[in-house]
Design a protein around this motif. Structure first.
Motif, PDB file in Angstrom:
ATOM      1  N   VAL A   1     -10.276 -17.705 -20.507  1.00  0.00           N
ATOM      2  CA  VAL A   1      -8.867 -17.287 -20.463  1.00  0.00           C
ATOM      3  C   VAL A   1      -8.717 -16.110 -19.507  1.00  0.00           C
ATOM      4  N   GLU A   2      -9.646 -15.170 -19.573  1.00  0.00           N
ATOM      5  CA  GLU A   2      -9.605 -14.012 -18.689  1.00  0.00           C
ATOM      6  C   GLU A   2      -9.669 -14.449 -17.225  1.00  0.00           C
ATOM      7  N   ALA A   3     -10.523 -15.389 -16.903  1.00  0.00           N
ATOM      8  CA  ALA A   3     -10.635 -15.896 -15.528  1.00  0.00           C
ATOM      9  C   ALA A   3      -9.337 -16.570 -15.089  1.00  0.00           C
ATOM     10  N   ILE A   4      -8.736 -17.335 -15.991  1.00  0.00           N
ATOM     11  CA  ILE A   4      -7.463 -18.001 -15.674  1.00  0.00           C
ATOM     12  C   ILE A   4      -6.386 -16.961 -15.386  1.00  0.00           C
TER      13      ILE A   4
ATOM     14  N   LEU B   1      -5.307 -15.535 -31.492  1.00  0.00           N
ATOM     15  CA  LEU B   1      -5.704 -16.937 -31.366  1.00  0.00           C
ATOM     16  C   LEU B   1      -7.132 -17.171 -31.837  1.00  0.00           C
ATOM     17  N   ASP B   2      -7.776 -16.091 -32.237  1.00  0.00           N
ATOM     18  CA  ASP B   2      -9.149 -16.166 -32.705  1.00  0.00           C
ATOM     19  C   ASP B   2     -10.036 -16.872 -31.671  1.00  0.00           C
ATOM     20  N   LEU B   3     -10.002 -16.342 -30.444  1.00  0.00           N
ATOM     21  CA  LEU B   3     -10.776 -16.951 -29.358  1.00  0.00           C
ATOM     22  C   LEU B   3     -12.253 -16.644 -29.508  1.00  0.00           C
ATOM     23  N   SER B   4     -13.054 -17.619 -29.160  1.00  0.00           N
ATOM     24  CA  SER B   4     -14.502 -17.391 -29.114  1.00  0.00           C
ATOM     25  C   SER B   4     -14.787 -16.579 -27.849  1.00  0.00           C
TER      26      SER B   4
ATOM     27  N   ARG C   1      -5.178  -8.646 -27.603  1.00  0.00           N
ATOM     28  CA  ARG C   1      -4.255  -9.135 -28.635  1.00  0.00           C
ATOM     29  C   ARG C   1      -4.311 -10.661 -28.717  1.00  0.00           C
ATOM     30  N   MET C   2      -4.313 -11.314 -27.548  1.00  0.00           N
ATOM     31  CA  MET C   2      -4.371 -12.783 -27.517  1.00  0.00           C
ATOM     32  C   MET C   2      -5.656 -13.267 -28.180  1.00  0.00           C
ATOM     33  N   SER C   3      -6.765 -12.585 -27.886  1.00  0.00           N
ATOM     34  CA  SER C   3      -8.057 -12.949 -28.470  1.00  0.00           C
ATOM     35  C   SER C   3      -8.015 -12.893 -29.981  1.00  0.00           C
ATOM     36  N   LYS C   4      -7.444 -11.819 -30.496  1.00  0.00           N
ATOM     37  CA  LYS C   4      -7.375 -11.653 -31.950  1.00  0.00           C
ATOM     38  C   LYS C   4      -6.417 -12.657 -32.578  1.00  0.00           C
TER      39      LYS C   4
ATOM     40  N   SER D   1      -2.569  -5.608 -19.247  1.00  0.00           N
ATOM     41  CA  SER D   1      -3.154  -6.952 -19.291  1.00  0.00           C
ATOM     42  C   SER D   1      -4.423  -6.962 -20.135  1.00  0.00           C
ATOM     43  N   GLY D   2      -5.187  -5.881 -20.102  1.00  0.00           N
ATOM     44  CA  GLY D   2      -6.379  -5.781 -20.950  1.00  0.00           C
ATOM     45  C   GLY D   2      -6.001  -5.768 -22.418  1.00  0.00           C
TER      46      GLY D   2
END
Length: 114
Positions: free
Chosen positions: A54-57, A44-47, A39-42, A33-34
């Motif tokens: 997103v992590e909390a969700i 989707l280019d998350l701030s 991967r999701m961060s990269k 999950s980490g």
């Protein structure tokens, strides 16, 4: 009768496998999950703010899913205990011993989930 017993053992083994498999997969799932969040961060280019939200969700979802698995595990264990008690009422101690041995062998030889 032997075919029926073998079929029953296989079915019982299939019921027991998911319960054991889920516990073994918990540690791997945490590491995955980490990586998935990275991967999701990269991708989707998350701030930084989005990533933390997103992590909390995902953590909330993980807790809910785990609670469902725990509830289902308890239900399965109750069914298994009832089945065992019923079998003990029918089988001799020697037959129960053989059944236990077969179940241990089936669990040992069951394919491991990735």
């Amino acid at each position: 009768m032997n075919k029926k017993l073998t079929g029953f053992l296989l079915a019982l083994g299939l019921v027991l496998s998911p319960v054991a498999g889920h516990t073994q997969q918990k540690d791997t799932a945490s590491a995955d999950s980490g990586k998935g969040l990275d991967r999701m961060s990269k991708e989707l280019d998350l701030s930084a703010d989005q990533r933390s939200k997103v992590e909390a969700i995902l953590e909330t979802e993980k807790s809910k899913v785990e609670a469902i698995f725990n509830e289902e595990r308890q239900k399965l264990q109750a069914v298994q205990q009832g089945t065992r008690a019923s079998l003990e009422g029918v089988l001799t101690p020697e037959q129960m011993s053989k059944l236990d041995q077969k179940m241990r062998e089936n669990a040992k030889n069951a394919p491991k989930k990735k």
